[in-house]
Design an enzyme around this catalytic site. Structure first.
Site: not given
Ligand code: UD1
Ligand code: UDP
Length: 379
Positions: A104, A126, A140, A217, A219, A250
């Site tokens: 999603d 999924e 999502e 984490h 939004r 995160h």
């Molecule tokens: C995204 C997804 C959310 C998912 C989550 C899993 C969207 C809109 N959101 O949210 O559905 O649950 O990922 O974790 O698709 N960043 C880093 N390094 C990384 C990853 C992220 O620095 O490896 C930082 C960056 O500053 C980035 C910010 O995190 O801009 C947010 O990342 P983003 O993918 O926009 O949103 P998430 O909250 O991670």
């Molecule tokens: N996870 C991980 N390391 C961490 C925290 C989470 O490997 O420090 C794994 C967790 O087991 C799960 C996935 O990351 O499989 C969840 O990811 P996240 O919470 O970023 O996204 P969401 O599930 O909310 O979309």
């Protein structure tokens, strides 16, 4: 590496962008690559960088293509338009026979749309999860609905997810298949590694101390909700003096800044970098309770019989709530404390939840085999 088996009948692009997509698609990538039917190209949009590579690393997978879109601050419009353009250009230059996406995220929806624009069939892994509230989780819930409408093969993890799709309808010629959730395939692989490696070394987490595991984490949790969630954790540690807390943060700077400001400097709270997948699975198994707004964690915890206080008002995983392994508490600090307190104090209730792992609704560890079988006969 992309499989270059000359006998392969079809090229499948698996497009992933974030940590959960990497973890949940890794078993599908490995299963499809085990078969000679397909050439599999792993396309990272780069919506996440290090968090996704860390997750893929455990499965020894590296992206074949990386669109590299991530910015420190990225709007939904930016992610959507850059994935749409980047994936579209890739599909034009080297058209695959099918595209697979997961879940999603904005990567999921935008990559599906790019494929749809080119009449390339999309498989949605999924499929069918619904909270029935377009604002929660945001964006999502809308991403899931739109991706399901764009998909030709909808791989629903549970019967309930399949019936959600049946109510809404699918595009003509599309099929819905109940496969189980691939997260259970990934979890089983990680548990094997945990068994071999034992407890990881997490500085600050004293051996033997009982601990609460927390992740947040989403939004919807940014800002004041995150402050209330952190306050709830502090109150729980005040009430339960023998407990520590482990909080893998995160990478989002908004999340880290809020957590550091609210929880930093407390010796009973270990704020750490994202854990390697098997280390996180160790923590899921080793903690007493979990506080989380994550989707995947609700499924993993349910399979492990570990109670999760869900830091959200609604969930698209009602199967976990029905079994009592997930308890919705939202971001109200009093409600989080009351819910967690009950789990930490009521041994009978706790044991009842633990036993529910025998009846895990999310899968049996064979979802990726089913998905590969379906694709083998469909493509
Ligand atoms: C995204 C997804 C959310 C998912 C989550 C899993 C969207 C809109 N959101 O949210 O559905 O649950 O990922 O974790 O698709 N960043 C880093 N390094 C990384 C990853 C992220 O620095 O490896 C930082 C960056 O500053 C980035 C910010 O995190 O801009 C947010 O990342 P983003 O993918 O926009 O949103 P998430 O909250 O991670
Ligand atoms: N996870 C991980 N390391 C961490 C925290 C989470 O490997 O420090 C794994 C967790 O087991 C799960 C996935 O990351 O499989 C969840 O990811 P996240 O919470 O970023 O996204 P969401 O599930 O909310 O979309």
């Amino acid at each position: 590496m992309t499989s270059t088996d000359p006998s392969a009948r079809a090229v499948i692009d698996i497009v992933i962008g974030t940590r959960p997509e990497a973890i949940k698609m890794a078993p599908v990538i490995l299963e499809l690559r085990r078969r000679s039917d397909f050439t599999v190209r792993v396309v990272s949009t780069g919506q996440h960088t290090d968090m996704m590579r860390q997750a893929l690393g455990f499965f020894s997978i590296a992206p074949d293509v990386d669109l590299g879109i991530m910015k420190r601050v990225q709007s939904l419009d930016y992610i959507t338009s850059s994935v749409l353009t980047g994936a579209g250009e890739l599909f034009d230059a080297n058209p695959p026979n099918a595209v697979l996406v997961h879940g999603d995220t904005t990567t999921t929806f935008a990559a599906s749309l790019a494929a749809f624009h080119r009449h390339i069939p999309v498989g949605h892994v999924e499929a069918g999860l619904r909270s029935f509230d377009m604002r929660l989780p945001f964006p999502e819930e809308m991403n899931r609905v739109l991706t399901d409408r764009l998909a030709k093969w909808l791989f629903a993890p549970t019967d309930q997810a399949a019936s959600n799709i049946a109510r809404e309808g699918v595009m003509s010629g599309a099929g819905v298949y109940v496969t189980g959730n691939t997260v259970i395939d990934a979890l089983f692989a990680a548990l094997q590694t945990v068994k071999k490696r034992g407890a990881p070394d997490i500085p600050g987490l004293e051996g033997g101390s009982p601990f609460i595991l927390m992740t947040a984490h989403r939004r919807e949790s940014w800002g004041e909700p995150m402050n209330r969630i952190c306050r709830a954790l502090l109150e729980l540690l005040t009430r339960h003096e023998d407990y520590m807390a482990l909080v893998p943060m995160h990478k989002n700077p908004l999340v880290r800044d809020a957590m550091r400001a609210a929880l930093g400097g407390n010796k009973r709270i270990v704020l750490c970098e994202p854990l390697d997948y098997p280390d996180f699975v160790w923590a899921l198994g080793g903690c007493k309770i979990i506080l989380s707004d994550s989707g995947g964690v609700q499924e993993e915890a349910s399979a492990l019989g570990k109670p999760v206080v869900v830091l959200r008002d609604v969930t698209e995983r009602p199967e976990a709530v029905e079994r009592g392994t997930a308890i919705l508490a939202g971001s109200n600090d009093a409600r989080i404390v009351e819910t967690a307190d009950r789990l930490l104090s009521d041994e009978a209730e706790y044991s009842r939840i633990e036993r529910r792992k025998e009846d895990n609704p999310f899968g049996d560890g064979r979802a990726s085999i089913r998905i590969a079988d379906i694709l083998a006969s469909a493509i």
